[in-house]
Design an enzyme around this catalytic site. Structure first.
Site, PDB file in Angstrom:
ATOM      1  N   SER A  62      38.563  15.777  20.415  1.00 25.89           N
ATOM      2  CA  SER A  62      37.301  16.385  20.849  1.00 25.89           C
ATOM      3  C   SER A  62      37.542  17.575  21.784  1.00 25.89           C
ATOM      4  O   SER A  62      38.576  17.672  22.452  1.00 25.89           O
ATOM      5  CB  SER A  62      36.434  15.339  21.560  1.00 25.89           C
ATOM      6  OG  SER A  62      36.219  14.239  20.705  1.00 25.89           O
TER       7      SER A  62
HETATM    8  N1  SAM Z   1      39.089  10.174  21.361  1.00 22.32           N
HETATM    9  C1  SAM Z   1      39.868  10.881  20.386  1.00 22.32           C
HETATM   10  C2  SAM Z   1      40.875  11.804  21.008  1.00 22.32           C
HETATM   11  O1  SAM Z   1      40.918  11.909  22.245  1.00 22.32           O
HETATM   12  O2  SAM Z   1      41.631  12.396  20.250  1.00 22.32           O
HETATM   13  C3  SAM Z   1      39.038  11.617  19.367  1.00 22.32           C
HETATM   14  C4  SAM Z   1      38.461  10.696  18.393  1.00 22.32           C
HETATM   15  S1  SAM Z   1      37.973  11.365  16.871  1.00 22.32           S
HETATM   16  C5  SAM Z   1      36.663  12.425  17.306  1.00 22.32           C
HETATM   17  C6  SAM Z   1      37.152   9.905  16.229  1.00 22.32           C
HETATM   18  C7  SAM Z   1      38.112   8.829  15.801  1.00 22.32           C
HETATM   19  O3  SAM Z   1      37.333   7.656  15.517  1.00 22.32           O
HETATM   20  C8  SAM Z   1      38.886   9.144  14.528  1.00 22.32           C
HETATM   21  O4  SAM Z   1      40.256   9.087  14.775  1.00 22.32           O
HETATM   22  C9  SAM Z   1      38.424   8.061  13.545  1.00 22.32           C
HETATM   23  O5  SAM Z   1      39.443   7.638  12.663  1.00 22.32           O
HETATM   24  C10 SAM Z   1      38.000   6.953  14.494  1.00 22.32           C
HETATM   25  N2  SAM Z   1      37.084   5.949  13.952  1.00 22.32           N
HETATM   26  C11 SAM Z   1      36.022   6.112  13.119  1.00 22.32           C
HETATM   27  N3  SAM Z   1      35.433   4.919  12.884  1.00 22.32           N
HETATM   28  C12 SAM Z   1      36.146   3.985  13.581  1.00 22.32           C
HETATM   29  C13 SAM Z   1      36.025   2.574  13.745  1.00 22.32           C
HETATM   30  N4  SAM Z   1      35.079   1.849  13.144  1.00 22.32           N
HETATM   31  N5  SAM Z   1      36.925   1.952  14.533  1.00 22.32           N
HETATM   32  C14 SAM Z   1      37.920   2.644  15.159  1.00 22.32           C
HETATM   33  N6  SAM Z   1      38.092   3.976  15.022  1.00 22.32           N
HETATM   34  C15 SAM Z   1      37.200   4.645  14.262  1.00 22.32           C
END
Ligand code: SAM
Length: 216
Positions: A62
Site C-alpha cells: 500500500s
Molecule cells: N499490508 C500489505 C503490505 O504492507 O504489503 C499490503 C497488503 S495487499 C494490499 C492485500 C493482501 O491481502 C494481498 O497480499 C492479498 O493476497 C491478501 N489477501 C486477500 N484476501 C485475503 C484473505 N482472505 N486472507 C489473507 N490475506 C488475504
C-alpha cells in the site's frame, strides 16, 4: 544519514505529516522500517514514492500514507496485540511490530507469505507471527485483539472479525464492491455495540475468502 534513511525521512515529512498525521510513534516507525527492503528488487528505486507498488501475484504494497493512516486510526499502543489480514510484502506488519507487543498476520498467497517471513527473519522482527491461509475469519485462538487491520476490501466488515476486538479496540478496513471503496474504522464500545467512522475513499485489492468475496 544514509541515502535510504534520508528518503524515508522525506517520505514521512512530505507524504504523511503534510497530510495531517502527527502521531510521533507512527512517524518514527515509518522512518525506521526499511520500506525499500519490502519491495521486489526491480521496484526498489520507487520504494518511497507516493503510491502503491506491485509486489507480484497481482498484489500490492500500500501507499505509505494509507499505511500510516490505517495504523494511526487503529491507535496501536505499546503492549498492544494486533491482527493484520493481508500480510502482502510484510511492510505494514513490520511497522506495527515497532509499536505493538505482538502482531499476528495472515496472508492467503503462499509465495508472498514465504517472502514476508524471510524479510521478518532478516530484519529481526521477532514479535510477528505469520500464518498462511484465509484470514477473513480472523485468528480466533489468538483473539481478542486491541487492533485489527484488514488490508483488502470486503463487501462489509465481517461480524466474526469485529467480535475479535477487545472493548475499546479498533478495526480498520476498506469496504464496498466499487472501484473506489470506503476506508472505515470500527470501534467496539464498552456496551458491546460498535461505532463506525468513515476515514477516506481508497482503492484496495479484494479480500478473497469465506467472510470476504467468494473464490478462496
Ligand atoms: N499490508 C500489505 C503490505 O504492507 O504489503 C499490503 C497488503 S495487499 C494490499 C492485500 C493482501 O491481502 C494481498 O497480499 C492479498 O493476497 C491478501 N489477501 C486477500 N484476501 C485475503 C484473505 N482472505 N486472507 C489473507 N490475506 C488475504
Amino acid at each position: 544519514m544514509d541515502e535510504w534513511t534520508q528518503r524515508r525521512a522525506r517520505m514521512v515529512e512530505e507524504q504523511i505529516e503534510a497530510r495531517g498525521i502527527h502521531d510521533p510513534d507512527v512517524l518514527a516507525a515509518m522512518r525506521r522500517v526499511p520500506r525499500e527492503d519490502f519491495v521486489p528488487e526491480a521496484m526498489r528505486a520507487w520504494a518511497c514514492d507516493d503510491s502503491p507498488l506491485s509486489i507480484g501475484d497481482g498484489q500490492t504494497i500500500s501507499q505509505p500514507y494509507i499505511v500510516a493512516l490505517m495504523i494511526a486510526a487503529a491507535a496501536i499502543r505499546p503492549g498492544g496485540r494486533v491482527l493484520e489480514v493481508g500480510t502482502g510484502s510484510g511492510y505494514a506488519a513490520a511497522v506495527m511490530a515497532e509499536l505493538a507487543a505482538h502482531v499476528y498476520t495472515i496472508e492467503r498467497i503462499e509465495a508472498l507469505a514465504a517472502q514476508a517471513a524471510g524479510r521478518f527473519a532478516r530484519l529481526g522482527c521477532t514479535n510477528i507471527e505469520l500464518r498462511t491461509g484465509d484470514g477473513s475469519g480472523g485468528w480466533p485462538e489468538a483473539a481478542p485483539f486491541d487492533a485489527i487491520l484488514v488490508a483488502a476490501s470486503g463487501p462489509c466488515v465481517p461480524e466474526v472479525l469485529r467480535a475479535q476486538l477487545v472493548p475499546g479496540g479498533r478495526l480498520v478496513m476498506p469496504v464496498d464492491d466499487d472501484w473506489v471503496q470506503r476506508l472505515v474504522c470500527v470501534t467496539r464500545e464498552a456496551a458491546g455495540s460498535y461505532r463506525e467512522d468513515f476515514l477516506c475513499d481508497v482503492r484496495f485489492v479484494p479480500l478473497i475468502g469465506a467472510h470476504g468475496w467468494e473464490g478462496a
